[in-house]
Write an enzyme that holds these catalytic residues in place. Structure first.
Site, PDB file in Angstrom:
ATOM      1  N   CYS A 115       0.791  -1.231   0.000  1.00 35.56           N
ATOM      2  CA  CYS A 115       0.000   0.000   0.000  1.00 35.56           C
ATOM      3  C   CYS A 115       0.826   1.285   0.000  1.00 35.56           C
ATOM      4  O   CYS A 115       0.298   2.356  -0.286  1.00 35.56           O
ATOM      5  CB  CYS A 115      -0.968  -0.013   1.175  1.00 35.56           C
ATOM      6  SG  CYS A 115      -2.023  -1.483   1.184  1.00 35.56           S
ATOM      7  N   HIS A 137      -3.984   6.653   1.184  1.00 38.04           N
ATOM      8  CA  HIS A 137      -4.196   5.234   0.914  1.00 38.04           C
ATOM      9  C   HIS A 137      -5.556   4.864   1.484  1.00 38.04           C
ATOM     10  O   HIS A 137      -5.837   5.111   2.659  1.00 38.04           O
ATOM     11  CB  HIS A 137      -3.105   4.386   1.570  1.00 38.04           C
ATOM     12  CG  HIS A 137      -3.472   2.938   1.629  1.00 38.04           C
ATOM     13  ND1 HIS A 137      -3.772   2.214   0.494  1.00 38.04           N
ATOM     14  CD2 HIS A 137      -3.646   2.088   2.676  1.00 38.04           C
ATOM     15  CE1 HIS A 137      -4.107   0.983   0.847  1.00 38.04           C
ATOM     16  NE2 HIS A 137      -4.033   0.876   2.161  1.00 38.04           N
ATOM     17  N   ASN A 182     -10.157  -1.449  -0.799  1.00 40.93           N
ATOM     18  CA  ASN A 182      -8.724  -1.210  -0.676  1.00 40.93           C
ATOM     19  C   ASN A 182      -8.034  -1.900  -1.849  1.00 40.93           C
ATOM     20  O   ASN A 182      -7.978  -3.122  -1.918  1.00 40.93           O
ATOM     21  CB  ASN A 182      -8.232  -1.777   0.661  1.00 40.93           C
ATOM     22  CG  ASN A 182      -6.738  -1.601   0.872  1.00 40.93           C
ATOM     23  OD1 ASN A 182      -5.980  -1.352  -0.053  1.00 40.93           O
ATOM     24  ND2 ASN A 182      -6.296  -1.761   2.110  1.00 40.93           N
TER      25      ASN A 182
END
Length: 380
Positions: A123, A272, A303
């Protein structure tokens, strides 16, 4: 935290694609014990909504290639002018060769185009990729760099795992960076807390614990009924939450101080998109006004791993371009990357849907293909 400043690199454009198949969290109530209150509580806290999930015929390279082709066409870029290709992902098609090598061939880039992957930090990888691309261009090693960030994070866990799988969606993105004579300062802050390397990890599948018969079919059910495989992502959630809420606000403060800018001068903060709770908590601790960031990209796409912050840029800025953008990312390692960049005149496309070609092979067809390939041995 490491600090780096660059002066003559511009981000020319950004594109993103998602696979066509979607999963709506309301359709997964069976995984919440058919308890509507439990489902609604998770939706409210985490921001669960819709996520796009690739089918077995779609790979990370497919998504990144589609994003790259869209970007090159939109900017009318001569492929011969690209001298570096970087792929950031934790969902590479193969252990080796690098996805960048595969995509260099598929995109028909020139043979002296430098190609390599950045892997294993998930990430935070996009900001690290931007940092490496800036470094290559600033050093004179490259003039134009194509950065592809994507992940098939839906395959990183079993769908029966309500600790993890409900959070993740799939996406591929492309970013073009190039040298400019114009003064265009950009600022990066990066770091790693390697002592916590096992807080977010996929234990099996590498060469420490290869996938062999003794674990290939192994399933572990935890006390909450979540099903785990040894190759799945496992996250110590509370530890990771503490990490992000510690590093996030400090990283934003540091990159602002390093740049000499005040948060009021920044037009947008791209986070993020881990989940709504993490984004809002970090933003609150950093003292950011609600109109300058969003946690809703997570609710629309989940995500998306290394592509998550890029997805937020495309969703938020395609119709409302801005100049000064701060990116805040944190991920596997445990690692982090923050940057403040000038996106004046950057082309930012809205998120598009990728339709898998009928010619893409199914899992069985891939297995049959490689059996035939192996039987050929070393013969040309």
């Amino acid at each position: 935290m490491a600090q780096t400043r660059f002066s003559h690199v511009k981000i020319s454009g950004i594109t993103a694609v998602v696979p066509e198949h979607t999963i709506v969290i309301d359709d997964e109530i069976e995984f919440f014990n058919n308890d509507i209150k439990l489902l609604e509580r998770n939706k409210k806290i985490l921001g669960l909504g819709t996520r796009h999930v690739a089918d077995e015929r779609t790979t990370n390279s497919d998504l990144c290639e589609a994003a790259a082709r869209d970007l090159l066409q939109s900017l009318n870029v001569d492929k011969e002018s690209i001298d570096a290709l970087i792929v950031v992902s934790t969902s590479h098609d193969y252990h080796y060769p690098a996805s960048a090598c595969v995509l260099q061939g598929r995109l028909d880039l020139r043979e002296d185009c430098t190609c390599f992957d950045i892997s294993g930090i998930a990430c935070s990888a996009y900001v690290h990729g931007l940092w490496v691309a800036h470094s290559l261009i600033a050093s004179g090693a490259a003039h134009k760099c194509l950065l592809l960030a994507g992940d098939i994070t839906s395959r990183h866990s079993d769908r029966r795992n309500r600790n993890s799988n409900m959070l993740f969606g799939d996406a591929g993105t492309a970013t073009l960076l190039e040298y400019t004579e114009e003064e265009k300062p950009s600022f990066f802050v990066t770091g790693t807390r390697g002592k916590c390397w096992d807080k977010l990890i996929a234990p099996a599948g590498g060469y420490s614990l290869p996938m062999e018969a003794d674990i290939a079919g192994l399933e572990i059910t935890d006390e909450s009924g979540n099903v785990w495989r040894m190759c799945d992502d496992i996250m110590k959630g509370l530890d990771v939450f503490r990490f992000t809420t510690d590093v996030g606000p400090r990283g934003i403060a540091e990159v602002l101080e390093f740049s000499g800018m005040d948060k009021d001068e920044v037009d947008y903060f791209a986070f993020h998109q881990a989940n709504r709770q993490i984004v809002r908590t970090v933003a609150m601790y950093a003292g950011l006004p609600k109109e300058k960031y969003s946690a809703e990209t997570f609710s629309m796409y989940g995500n998306c791993g290394s592509a998550a912050v890029t997805m937020d840029l495309c969703r938020q800025l395609s119709a409302s371009p801005v100049r000064h953008v701060c990116m805040a990312t944190f991920g596997v390692g445990l690692s982090w990357g923050f940057c403040l960049v000038d996106m004046k005149d950057t082309f930012v496309a809205p998120v598009k849907t990728f339709v898998t070609p009928e010619s893409n092979m199914t899992r069985k067809e891939k297995i049959d293909y490689w059996i035939s390939y192996f039987k050929g041995g070393n013969n040309a």
